[in-house]
Design a protein around this motif. Structure first.
Motif, PDB file in Angstrom:
ATOM      1  N   GLY A  29      -4.956  -4.582  -6.611  1.00 52.39           N
ATOM      2  CA  GLY A  29      -4.720  -5.273  -5.353  1.00 52.39           C
ATOM      3  C   GLY A  29      -3.233  -5.337  -5.034  1.00 52.39           C
ATOM      4  O   GLY A  29      -2.431  -5.676  -5.891  1.00 52.39           O
ATOM      5  N   VAL A  30      -2.885  -4.959  -3.826  1.00 52.72           N
ATOM      6  CA  VAL A  30      -1.484  -4.939  -3.389  1.00 52.72           C
ATOM      7  C   VAL A  30      -1.388  -5.561  -1.995  1.00 52.72           C
ATOM      8  O   VAL A  30      -2.389  -5.856  -1.354  1.00 52.72           O
ATOM      9  CB  VAL A  30      -0.920  -3.499  -3.368  1.00 52.72           C
ATOM     10  CG1 VAL A  30      -0.892  -2.906  -4.770  1.00 52.72           C
ATOM     11  CG2 VAL A  30      -1.720  -2.602  -2.437  1.00 52.72           C
ATOM     12  N   ALA A  31      -0.175  -5.724  -1.519  1.00 55.39           N
ATOM     13  CA  ALA A  31       0.051  -6.251  -0.178  1.00 55.39           C
ATOM     14  C   ALA A  31      -0.285  -5.183   0.861  1.00 55.39           C
ATOM     15  O   ALA A  31      -0.138  -3.985   0.618  1.00 55.39           O
ATOM     16  CB  ALA A  31       1.502  -6.693  -0.022  1.00 55.39           C
ATOM     17  N   ARG A  32      -0.734  -5.612   2.020  1.00 56.90           N
ATOM     18  CA  ARG A  32      -1.068  -4.696   3.110  1.00 56.90           C
ATOM     19  C   ARG A  32       0.202  -4.071   3.650  1.00 56.90           C
ATOM     20  O   ARG A  32       1.259  -4.677   3.660  1.00 56.90           O
ATOM     21  CB  ARG A  32      -1.779  -5.447   4.224  1.00 56.90           C
ATOM     22  CG  ARG A  32      -2.259  -4.521   5.317  1.00 56.90           C
ATOM     23  CD  ARG A  32      -3.205  -5.254   6.249  1.00 56.90           C
ATOM     24  NE  ARG A  32      -3.832  -4.328   7.156  1.00 56.90           N
ATOM     25  CZ  ARG A  32      -3.380  -4.085   8.388  1.00 56.90           C
ATOM     26  NH1 ARG A  32      -2.327  -4.718   8.838  1.00 56.90           N
ATOM     27  NH2 ARG A  32      -4.000  -3.221   9.150  1.00 56.90           N
ATOM     28  N   TRP A  54      -5.346  -5.658  -0.865  1.00 53.91           N
ATOM     29  CA  TRP A  54      -5.502  -4.310  -0.314  1.00 53.91           C
ATOM     30  C   TRP A  54      -5.364  -3.290  -1.425  1.00 53.91           C
ATOM     31  O   TRP A  54      -4.791  -3.573  -2.476  1.00 53.91           O
ATOM     32  CB  TRP A  54      -4.468  -4.099   0.786  1.00 53.91           C
ATOM     33  CG  TRP A  54      -4.684  -5.080   1.890  1.00 53.91           C
ATOM     34  CD1 TRP A  54      -4.209  -6.371   1.952  1.00 53.91           C
ATOM     35  CD2 TRP A  54      -5.483  -4.897   3.046  1.00 53.91           C
ATOM     36  NE1 TRP A  54      -4.660  -6.981   3.083  1.00 53.91           N
ATOM     37  CE2 TRP A  54      -5.437  -6.107   3.777  1.00 53.91           C
ATOM     38  CE3 TRP A  54      -6.223  -3.834   3.543  1.00 53.91           C
ATOM     39  CZ2 TRP A  54      -6.119  -6.270   4.971  1.00 53.91           C
ATOM     40  CZ3 TRP A  54      -6.883  -4.001   4.735  1.00 53.91           C
ATOM     41  CH2 TRP A  54      -6.835  -5.207   5.443  1.00 53.91           C
ATOM     42  N   TYR A  55      -5.891  -2.102  -1.203  1.00 53.71           N
ATOM     43  CA  TYR A  55      -5.807  -1.045  -2.210  1.00 53.71           C
ATOM     44  C   TYR A  55      -5.625   0.305  -1.518  1.00 53.71           C
ATOM     45  O   TYR A  55      -5.867   0.453  -0.323  1.00 53.71           O
ATOM     46  CB  TYR A  55      -7.061  -1.004  -3.090  1.00 53.71           C
ATOM     47  CG  TYR A  55      -8.257  -0.408  -2.379  1.00 53.71           C
ATOM     48  CD1 TYR A  55      -8.536   0.962  -2.481  1.00 53.71           C
ATOM     49  CD2 TYR A  55      -9.075  -1.184  -1.572  1.00 53.71           C
ATOM     50  CE1 TYR A  55      -9.604   1.512  -1.803  1.00 53.71           C
ATOM     51  CE2 TYR A  55     -10.146  -0.632  -0.899  1.00 53.71           C
ATOM     52  CZ  TYR A  55     -10.402   0.719  -1.019  1.00 53.71           C
ATOM     53  OH  TYR A  55     -11.448   1.266  -0.337  1.00 53.71           O
ATOM     54  N   GLN A  64       0.823  -1.214   0.000  1.00 51.14           N
ATOM     55  CA  GLN A  64       0.000   0.000   0.000  1.00 51.14           C
ATOM     56  C   GLN A  64       0.857   1.264   0.000  1.00 51.14           C
ATOM     57  O   GLN A  64       0.477   2.270  -0.597  1.00 51.14           O
ATOM     58  CB  GLN A  64      -0.930   0.008   1.211  1.00 51.14           C
ATOM     59  CG  GLN A  64      -2.085  -0.961   1.076  1.00 51.14           C
ATOM     60  CD  GLN A  64      -2.925  -0.983   2.331  1.00 51.14           C
ATOM     61  OE1 GLN A  64      -2.440  -1.345   3.389  1.00 51.14           O
ATOM     62  NE2 GLN A  64      -4.177  -0.580   2.201  1.00 51.14           N
ATOM     63  N   PHE A  65       1.986   1.236   0.662  1.00 49.81           N
ATOM     64  CA  PHE A  65       2.869   2.401   0.703  1.00 49.81           C
ATOM     65  C   PHE A  65       3.352   2.743  -0.703  1.00 49.81           C
ATOM     66  O   PHE A  65       3.246   3.880  -1.157  1.00 49.81           O
ATOM     67  CB  PHE A  65       4.047   2.129   1.637  1.00 49.81           C
ATOM     68  CG  PHE A  65       4.984   3.290   1.786  1.00 49.81           C
ATOM     69  CD1 PHE A  65       4.697   4.322   2.673  1.00 49.81           C
ATOM     70  CD2 PHE A  65       6.148   3.361   1.043  1.00 49.81           C
ATOM     71  CE1 PHE A  65       5.554   5.401   2.808  1.00 49.81           C
ATOM     72  CE2 PHE A  65       7.012   4.437   1.165  1.00 49.81           C
ATOM     73  CZ  PHE A  65       6.723   5.465   2.057  1.00 49.81           C
ATOM     74  N   ASP A  66       3.886   1.727  -1.399  1.00 45.66           N
ATOM     75  CA  ASP A  66       4.366   1.948  -2.766  1.00 45.66           C
ATOM     76  C   ASP A  66       3.227   2.329  -3.705  1.00 45.66           C
ATOM     77  O   ASP A  66       3.391   3.166  -4.590  1.00 45.66           O
ATOM     78  CB  ASP A  66       5.063   0.686  -3.292  1.00 45.66           C
ATOM     79  CG  ASP A  66       6.296   0.338  -2.486  1.00 45.66           C
ATOM     80  OD1 ASP A  66       7.016   1.248  -2.050  1.00 45.66           O
ATOM     81  OD2 ASP A  66       6.538  -0.875  -2.285  1.00 45.66           O
ATOM     82  N   GLY A 123      -2.112  -1.779 -13.993  1.00 44.26           N
ATOM     83  CA  GLY A 123      -3.383  -2.019 -13.325  1.00 44.26           C
ATOM     84  C   GLY A 123      -3.951  -0.891 -12.485  1.00 44.26           C
ATOM     85  O   GLY A 123      -4.983  -1.061 -11.846  1.00 44.26           O
ATOM     86  N   TYR A 124      -3.322   0.268 -12.469  1.00 40.57           N
ATOM     87  CA  TYR A 124      -3.873   1.415 -11.739  1.00 40.57           C
ATOM     88  C   TYR A 124      -4.998   2.020 -12.551  1.00 40.57           C
ATOM     89  O   TYR A 124      -4.949   2.050 -13.780  1.00 40.57           O
ATOM     90  CB  TYR A 124      -2.796   2.465 -11.464  1.00 40.57           C
ATOM     91  CG  TYR A 124      -1.837   2.010 -10.391  1.00 40.57           C
ATOM     92  CD1 TYR A 124      -1.953   2.479  -9.090  1.00 40.57           C
ATOM     93  CD2 TYR A 124      -0.831   1.093 -10.677  1.00 40.57           C
ATOM     94  CE1 TYR A 124      -1.089   2.049  -8.098  1.00 40.57           C
ATOM     95  CE2 TYR A 124       0.037   0.652  -9.686  1.00 40.57           C
ATOM     96  CZ  TYR A 124      -0.099   1.131  -8.409  1.00 40.57           C
ATOM     97  OH  TYR A 124       0.746   0.689  -7.429  1.00 40.57           O
ATOM     98  N   ARG A 125      -6.030   2.493 -11.868  1.00 36.26           N
ATOM     99  CA  ARG A 125      -7.187   3.093 -12.536  1.00 36.26           C
ATOM    100  C   ARG A 125      -7.219   4.578 -12.241  1.00 36.26           C
ATOM    101  O   ARG A 125      -7.042   4.998 -11.086  1.00 36.26           O
ATOM    102  CB  ARG A 125      -8.468   2.417 -12.060  1.00 36.26           C
ATOM    103  CG  ARG A 125      -8.545   0.965 -12.490  1.00 36.26           C
ATOM    104  CD  ARG A 125      -9.831   0.328 -12.036  1.00 36.26           C
ATOM    105  NE  ARG A 125     -10.003   0.518 -10.596  1.00 36.26           N
ATOM    106  CZ  ARG A 125     -10.041  -0.459  -9.722  1.00 36.26           C
ATOM    107  NH1 ARG A 125      -9.928  -1.686 -10.099  1.00 36.26           N
ATOM    108  NH2 ARG A 125     -10.212  -0.211  -8.439  1.00 36.26           N
ATOM    109  N   LEU A 126      -7.469   5.364 -13.278  1.00 34.44           N
ATOM    110  CA  LEU A 126      -7.578   6.812 -13.148  1.00 34.44           C
ATOM    111  C   LEU A 126      -8.907   7.262 -13.708  1.00 34.44           C
ATOM    112  O   LEU A 126      -9.431   6.643 -14.638  1.00 34.44           O
ATOM    113  CB  LEU A 126      -6.450   7.511 -13.910  1.00 34.44           C
ATOM    114  CG  LEU A 126      -5.073   7.291 -13.320  1.00 34.44           C
ATOM    115  CD1 LEU A 126      -4.326   6.272 -14.122  1.00 34.44           C
ATOM    116  CD2 LEU A 126      -4.325   8.591 -13.280  1.00 34.44           C
ATOM    117  N   ALA A 127      -9.419   8.349 -13.157  1.00 33.38           N
ATOM    118  CA  ALA A 127     -10.678   8.901 -13.663  1.00 33.38           C
ATOM    119  C   ALA A 127     -10.703  10.405 -13.463  1.00 33.38           C
ATOM    120  O   ALA A 127     -10.203  10.915 -12.453  1.00 33.38           O
ATOM    121  CB  ALA A 127     -11.867   8.261 -12.962  1.00 33.38           C
TER     122      ALA A 127
END
Length: 160
Positions: A126-129, A51-52, A5-7, A105-109
């Protein structure tokens, strides 16, 4: 090394800043509230909770009706040049918007609200917590509703 989540939060910040810098003149903005949480696994497809994080910007510049589609077009072209997939495009005059997905895989709007408020968001796949998530430099726009635009700009606020 897995993305956590940090990255992911730092990547969201980079995507937002890169998008804003592609807009000329750059509109005034403020940070939106940070969102972070868990996405439950999809039955039969995933076995672990992912996580996101999501970051956003409230556009404070008044963007006139005639210029809203122009702003969406500028952002869409920038995202296409970046090699991202446009997943949604609304060319409506009052509330245009555009959404895209990056290669990773990042979403922008970018979308407009009913009263002319505009928001730019980036959310992670989805990423690591992570116990550590970068804090925002301001108050994070913790208000309950996005602020109405109030900054006039000779270009974006122009009626023609």
């Amino acid at each position: 090394m897995a993305v956590d989540q940090f990255d992911a939060a730092r990547r969201c910040e980079t995507l937002l800043q890169d998008t804003l810098e592609a807009i000329d003149p750059m509109p005034a903005w403020q940070e939106a509230a940070l969102r972070a949480g868990a996405r439950l696994p999809r039955p039969g497809r995933e076995s672990a909770v992912r996580w996101y994080v999501a970051r956003g910007r409230h556009i404070l510049t008044v963007v006139s009706l005639p210029r809203r589609a122009v702003l969406v077009d500028v952002v869409e072209r920038h995202w296409r040049r970046s090699g991202w997939t446009i997943t949604s495009l609304n060319a409506g005059r009052d509330r245009p918007g555009v959404a895209a997905t990056t290669r990773d895989g990042y979403r922008l709007a970018l979308c407009f609200g009913e009263l002319g408020e505009a928001g730019l968001t980036a959310s992670s796949p989805g990423v690591a917590r992570s116990e550590r998530i970068p804090v925002l430099s301001g108050d994070g726009g913790q208000g309950s509703a996005p602020p109405l635009p109030s900054v006039c700009c000779p270009y974006w606020s122009a009626l023609a």
